[in-house]
Motif scaffolding. Structure first.
Motif, PDB file in Angstrom:
ATOM      1  N   ALA A  43       0.847  -1.180   0.000  1.00 19.56           N
ATOM      2  CA  ALA A  43       0.000   0.000   0.000  1.00 19.56           C
ATOM      3  C   ALA A  43       0.888   1.236   0.000  1.00 19.56           C
ATOM      4  O   ALA A  43       1.942   1.259   0.645  1.00 19.56           O
ATOM      5  CB  ALA A  43      -0.911   0.016   1.226  1.00 19.56           C
ATOM      6  N   SER A  44       0.464   2.266  -0.734  1.00 23.69           N
ATOM      7  CA  SER A  44       1.238   3.501  -0.803  1.00 23.69           C
ATOM      8  C   SER A  44       0.573   4.570   0.045  1.00 23.69           C
ATOM      9  O   SER A  44      -0.624   4.813  -0.076  1.00 23.69           O
ATOM     10  CB  SER A  44       1.358   3.982  -2.252  1.00 23.69           C
ATOM     11  N   ASP A  45       1.361   5.208   0.900  1.00 23.12           N
ATOM     12  CA  ASP A  45       0.861   6.293   1.743  1.00 23.12           C
ATOM     13  C   ASP A  45       1.130   7.609   1.034  1.00 23.12           C
ATOM     14  O   ASP A  45       2.282   8.018   0.856  1.00 23.12           O
ATOM     15  CB  ASP A  45       1.546   6.268   3.111  1.00 23.12           C
ATOM     16  N   LEU A  46       0.071   8.283   0.612  1.00 28.02           N
ATOM     17  CA  LEU A  46       0.187   9.491  -0.193  1.00 28.02           C
ATOM     18  C   LEU A  46       0.928  10.605   0.528  1.00 28.02           C
ATOM     19  O   LEU A  46       1.649  11.393  -0.080  1.00 28.02           O
ATOM     20  CB  LEU A  46      -1.216   9.974  -0.585  1.00 28.02           C
ATOM     21  N   THR A  47       0.784  10.696   1.853  1.00 28.15           N
ATOM     22  CA  THR A  47       1.363  11.800   2.616  1.00 28.15           C
ATOM     23  C   THR A  47       2.784  11.516   3.076  1.00 28.15           C
ATOM     24  O   THR A  47       3.696  12.319   2.866  1.00 28.15           O
ATOM     25  CB  THR A  47       0.484  12.120   3.837  1.00 28.15           C
ATOM     26  N   SER A  48       3.000  10.370   3.709  1.00 24.11           N
ATOM     27  CA  SER A  48       4.317  10.074   4.273  1.00 24.11           C
ATOM     28  C   SER A  48       5.298   9.542   3.237  1.00 24.11           C
ATOM     29  O   SER A  48       6.505   9.497   3.483  1.00 24.11           O
ATOM     30  CB  SER A  48       4.186   9.042   5.395  1.00 24.11           C
ATOM     31  N   ALA A  49       4.787   9.087   2.086  1.00 27.89           N
ATOM     32  CA  ALA A  49       5.594   8.491   1.013  1.00 27.89           C
ATOM     33  C   ALA A  49       6.133   7.113   1.397  1.00 27.89           C
ATOM     34  O   ALA A  49       7.005   6.583   0.709  1.00 27.89           O
ATOM     35  CB  ALA A  49       6.737   9.407   0.597  1.00 27.89           C
ATOM     36  N   ASN A  50       5.627   6.516   2.469  1.00 30.30           N
ATOM     37  CA  ASN A  50       6.054   5.177   2.845  1.00 30.30           C
ATOM     38  C   ASN A  50       5.352   4.132   1.983  1.00 30.30           C
ATOM     39  O   ASN A  50       4.173   4.266   1.646  1.00 30.30           O
ATOM     40  CB  ASN A  50       5.735   4.900   4.310  1.00 30.30           C
ATOM     41  N   LEU A  51       6.085   3.096   1.629  1.00 28.99           N
ATOM     42  CA  LEU A  51       5.528   1.930   0.959  1.00 28.99           C
ATOM     43  C   LEU A  51       5.331   0.858   2.028  1.00 28.99           C
ATOM     44  O   LEU A  51       6.296   0.390   2.633  1.00 28.99           O
ATOM     45  CB  LEU A  51       6.464   1.421  -0.137  1.00 28.99           C
ATOM     46  N   LEU A  52       4.080   0.519   2.304  1.00 23.19           N
ATOM     47  CA  LEU A  52       3.745  -0.406   3.385  1.00 23.19           C
ATOM     48  C   LEU A  52       3.571  -1.820   2.841  1.00 23.19           C
ATOM     49  O   LEU A  52       2.996  -2.014   1.776  1.00 23.19           O
ATOM     50  CB  LEU A  52       2.459   0.058   4.074  1.00 23.19           C
ATOM     51  N   LYS A  53       4.045  -2.812   3.590  1.00 17.27           N
ATOM     52  CA  LYS A  53       3.965  -4.211   3.188  1.00 17.27           C
ATOM     53  C   LYS A  53       3.187  -4.994   4.232  1.00 17.27           C
ATOM     54  O   LYS A  53       3.525  -4.972   5.420  1.00 17.27           O
ATOM     55  CB  LYS A  53       5.371  -4.796   3.025  1.00 17.27           C
ATOM     56  N   ILE A  54       2.146  -5.680   3.783  1.00 15.63           N
ATOM     57  CA  ILE A  54       1.290  -6.472   4.672  1.00 15.63           C
ATOM     58  C   ILE A  54       1.477  -7.941   4.302  1.00 15.63           C
ATOM     59  O   ILE A  54       1.344  -8.308   3.141  1.00 15.63           O
ATOM     60  CB  ILE A  54      -0.185  -6.065   4.501  1.00 15.63           C
ATOM     61  N   PRO A  55       1.777  -8.810   5.261  1.00 13.62           N
ATOM     62  CA  PRO A  55       2.059 -10.210   4.944  1.00 13.62           C
ATOM     63  C   PRO A  55       0.806 -10.968   4.514  1.00 13.62           C
ATOM     64  O   PRO A  55      -0.318 -10.515   4.758  1.00 13.62           O
ATOM     65  CB  PRO A  55       2.614 -10.756   6.265  1.00 13.62           C
ATOM     66  N   PRO A  56       0.976 -12.126   3.874  1.00 16.63           N
ATOM     67  CA  PRO A  56      -0.177 -12.950   3.495  1.00 16.63           C
ATOM     68  C   PRO A  56      -1.048 -13.256   4.712  1.00 16.63           C
ATOM     69  O   PRO A  56      -0.534 -13.572   5.783  1.00 16.63           O
ATOM     70  CB  PRO A  56       0.470 -14.224   2.945  1.00 16.63           C
ATOM     71  N   GLY A  57      -2.334 -13.120   4.560  1.00 21.47           N
ATOM     72  CA  GLY A  57      -3.246 -13.348   5.670  1.00 21.47           C
ATOM     73  C   GLY A  57      -3.586 -12.102   6.447  1.00 21.47           C
ATOM     74  O   GLY A  57      -4.470 -12.120   7.304  1.00 21.47           O
ATOM     75  N   GLY A  58      -2.853 -10.989   6.175  1.00 19.42           N
ATOM     76  CA  GLY A  58      -3.142  -9.734   6.857  1.00 19.42           C
ATOM     77  C   GLY A  58      -2.383  -9.576   8.149  1.00 19.42           C
ATOM     78  O   GLY A  58      -1.469 -10.341   8.464  1.00 19.42           O
ATOM     79  N   GLY A  59      -2.766  -8.552   8.912  1.00 18.91           N
ATOM     80  CA  GLY A  59      -2.103  -8.301  10.186  1.00 18.91           C
ATOM     81  C   GLY A  59      -1.291  -7.020  10.153  1.00 18.91           C
ATOM     82  O   GLY A  59      -1.647  -6.063   9.484  1.00 18.91           O
ATOM     83  N   SER A  60      -0.170  -7.024  10.852  1.00 22.03           N
ATOM     84  CA  SER A  60       0.645  -5.827  10.998  1.00 22.03           C
ATOM     85  C   SER A  60       1.454  -5.544   9.735  1.00 22.03           C
ATOM     86  O   SER A  60       1.968  -6.460   9.097  1.00 22.03           O
ATOM     87  CB  SER A  60       1.602  -5.970  12.189  1.00 22.03           C
ATOM     88  N   TYR A  61       1.596  -4.288   9.403  1.00 26.88           N
ATOM     89  CA  TYR A  61       2.371  -3.881   8.235  1.00 26.88           C
ATOM     90  C   TYR A  61       3.799  -3.547   8.649  1.00 26.88           C
ATOM     91  O   TYR A  61       4.099  -3.295   9.823  1.00 26.88           O
ATOM     92  CB  TYR A  61       1.734  -2.662   7.569  1.00 26.88           C
ATOM     93  N   THR A  62       4.701  -3.534   7.675  1.00 28.34           N
ATOM     94  CA  THR A  62       6.060  -3.049   7.862  1.00 28.34           C
ATOM     95  C   THR A  62       6.341  -2.023   6.765  1.00 28.34           C
ATOM     96  O   THR A  62       5.695  -2.033   5.713  1.00 28.34           O
ATOM     97  CB  THR A  62       7.104  -4.179   7.782  1.00 28.34           C
TER      98      THR A  62
END
Length: 208
Positions: A43-62
């Motif tokens: 997922a791309s955060d429009l404001t912070s410019a961070n690229l977020l990664k969510i593992p298979p099955g969902g849960g916490s992002y990195t």
């Protein structure tokens, strides 16, 4: 089907029905969603410019990496490279599987949504609204949820007079969309016409 709604990614089962929370994100300004071939959701955060990664099955992002501020739509090619539409920089970035970023294309006009045709040809939807809405009044004022095949693109669209619906266009003549179903279409087996095609203003649907 997965969609962004406020600061959450919500999942709708393949059989349809109620959505459930797949992941909670840091804020409401996340716009792009794309799955890689391993089932990770980005997922791309429009404001912070961070690229977020969510593992298979969902849960916490990195935080997988940093994009250009204003990055919006995301799309993967068959080689695992991730592309990001840089709305404010008028460009497209490419991020390799190892996380190395580079400028893939520039001199665009407000690119927002990306989709790959057969995994090799990249389609870009820009921010301008100059296309008349079929069966409605004036031009489109909103696009979302583009899905691309070898011959056609389907998308959700809305107009200034309150009309909304699902539309389709040829990839060779995208400026001439046709209406598939809209608020003037009767609900099969129901009473009256469709009144809405979105739930809670979801953004950037993705399929795993």
């Amino acid at each position: 089907i997965y969609a962004l709604a406020a600061n959450k990614v919500e999942k709708i089962p393949a059989s349809g029905g109620a959505a459930s929370v797949y992941a909670t994100l840091p804020g409401p300004n996340t716009y792009g969603l794309a799955f890689d071939s391993f089932g990770n959701l980005y997922a791309s955060d429009l404001t912070s410019a961070n690229l977020l990664k969510i593992p298979p099955g969902g849960g916490s992002y990195t935080n997988f990496g940093t994009l250009i501020a204003g990055s919006d739509g995301l799309a993967f090619d068959y080689s695992g490279n991730l592309y990001a539409a840089n709305l404010y920089a008028d460009s497209i970035s490419m991020i390799t599987p190892s996380g190395t970023a580079s400028v893939f294309g520039s001199n665009l006009s407000g690119p927002r949504y990306l989709a790959f045709r057969s995994g090799t040809s990249l389609a870009v939807r820009a921010a301008g609204f100059v296309t008349a809405i079929p069966g409605g009044t004036g031009n489109f004022t909103m696009f979302s949820g583009a899905s691309l095949s070898d011959t056609n693109i389907a998308f959700y669209g809305a107009g200034a007079a309150g009309q909304q619906g699902i539309y389709s266009a040829s990839v060779t003549v995208p400026e001439n969309p046709v209406r598939v179903v809209d608020t003037a279409t009767a609900i099969p087996g129901g009473a009256g016409n469709f009144t809405s095609f979105i739930l809670g203003n979801p953004i950037a649907p993705a399929i795993d």
